[in-house]
Write a protein that holds these residues in place. Sequence first.
Motif, PDB file in Angstrom:
ATOM      1  N   ASN A  76       0.651  -1.248  -0.115  1.00 47.72           N
ATOM      2  CA  ASN A  76       0.013   0.055   0.017  1.00 47.72           C
ATOM      3  C   ASN A  76       1.084   1.366   0.030  1.00 47.72           C
ATOM      4  N   THR A 107       0.620   5.328   1.315  1.00 46.43           N
ATOM      5  CA  THR A 107       0.002   6.494   2.017  1.00 46.43           C
ATOM      6  C   THR A 107       0.752   7.624   2.300  1.00 46.43           C
ATOM      7  N   ALA A 148      -3.807  -7.222  -4.266  1.00 43.94           N
ATOM      8  CA  ALA A 148      -4.579  -5.613  -3.977  1.00 43.94           C
ATOM      9  C   ALA A 148      -3.612  -4.800  -3.235  1.00 43.94           C
ATOM     10  N   GLN A 149      -3.714  -3.671  -3.636  1.00 40.55           N
ATOM     11  CA  GLN A 149      -3.032  -2.420  -3.268  1.00 40.55           C
ATOM     12  C   GLN A 149      -3.955  -1.124  -3.068  1.00 40.55           C
ATOM     13  N   THR A 150      -3.719  -0.281  -1.869  1.00 47.49           N
ATOM     14  CA  THR A 150      -4.647   0.865  -1.689  1.00 47.49           C
ATOM     15  C   THR A 150      -3.629   2.008  -1.591  1.00 47.49           C
ATOM     16  N   THR A 159      -3.689   5.784  -0.418  1.00 46.09           N
ATOM     17  CA  THR A 159      -4.640   6.727   0.676  1.00 46.09           C
ATOM     18  C   THR A 159      -3.698   7.926   0.614  1.00 46.09           C
ATOM     19  N   ALA A 187      -5.562  -1.943  -7.824  1.00 43.65           N
ATOM     20  CA  ALA A 187      -5.111  -0.854  -7.115  1.00 43.65           C
ATOM     21  C   ALA A 187      -6.319  -0.035  -6.853  1.00 43.65           C
ATOM     22  N   THR A 188      -6.735   0.453  -5.667  1.00 45.54           N
ATOM     23  CA  THR A 188      -7.680   1.114  -5.194  1.00 45.54           C
ATOM     24  C   THR A 188      -7.502   2.237  -4.284  1.00 45.54           C
ATOM     25  N   GLY A 237      -8.062   4.476  -1.516  1.00 47.01           N
ATOM     26  CA  GLY A 237      -8.629   4.496  -0.136  1.00 47.01           C
ATOM     27  C   GLY A 237      -9.326   5.763   0.320  1.00 47.01           C
ATOM     28  N   SER A 238      -9.103   6.736  -0.439  1.00 44.90           N
ATOM     29  CA  SER A 238      -9.423   8.190  -0.125  1.00 44.90           C
ATOM     30  C   SER A 238      -9.502   9.051  -1.384  1.00 44.90           C
ATOM     31  N   GLY A 243     -12.543   3.408  -6.272  1.00 39.41           N
ATOM     32  CA  GLY A 243     -13.333   3.359  -5.054  1.00 39.41           C
ATOM     33  C   GLY A 243     -14.765   4.203  -4.681  1.00 39.41           C
ATOM     34  N   ASN A 248     -14.607   8.307  -3.595  1.00 34.92           N
ATOM     35  CA  ASN A 248     -13.537   8.812  -3.491  1.00 34.92           C
ATOM     36  C   ASN A 248     -13.294   9.897  -4.779  1.00 34.92           C
TER      37      ASN A 248
END
Length: 186
Positions: A105, A107, A126-128, A130, A151-152, A154-155, A173, A176
């Motif tokens: 992920n 961030t 899966a990767q986020t 944010t 890849a999503t 998260g914000s 997402g 977002n």
Amino acid sequence: LELFPASLMKQVTINKSSGTLTIQDTIEVTGKWTYTAGTVASSTSTVKFQTNSFTVDSGAMSFNNVTVDVGSSTLTVTGTMDVNGVFTLTTAGSINTGTVTVAGNVTSTDTSVSGSAKIKLDGAGAQTITANSSADFPNNDFIIDKSGGTATLGSGVTFGNLLRVTNGTFSQGAGNNLTAGSGITV
């Protein structure tokens, strides 16, 4: 080598002719990181770059988790910095040149980072992505080049330049916002 909590390493140079260097726990670095040769096992470690402007030249080695917390200073990446775990951008004036590849992920809590470094998601799972409280990423391309997984966001996320999806699946997402300064290419 044994480091105690709150120990800071001013500079790290890895040049091993044999054996394996195992990095474990959290290592805080305030100076240059240079990899020349040798086997490095980063296992479940976190390397935290902090305080000063300096260069990371990690060559063929891979990090597990990386945190960048250099305040208003500059982190310069020579070539590719490969992060197999989580990449966290807390503070940086800029992250320049090179590419940060991330298999975990990403961030960011930094609202004013600039720089010419690219960030590339290359994980198979899966990767986020944010960005907390209007945080952003360096001003170059953010690339999604995944062999599998999604890849999503998260914000809500603002990319300073281009969001490029070259391989793999990207999801905005639910609810977002996505802003890309130079657009999105798929």
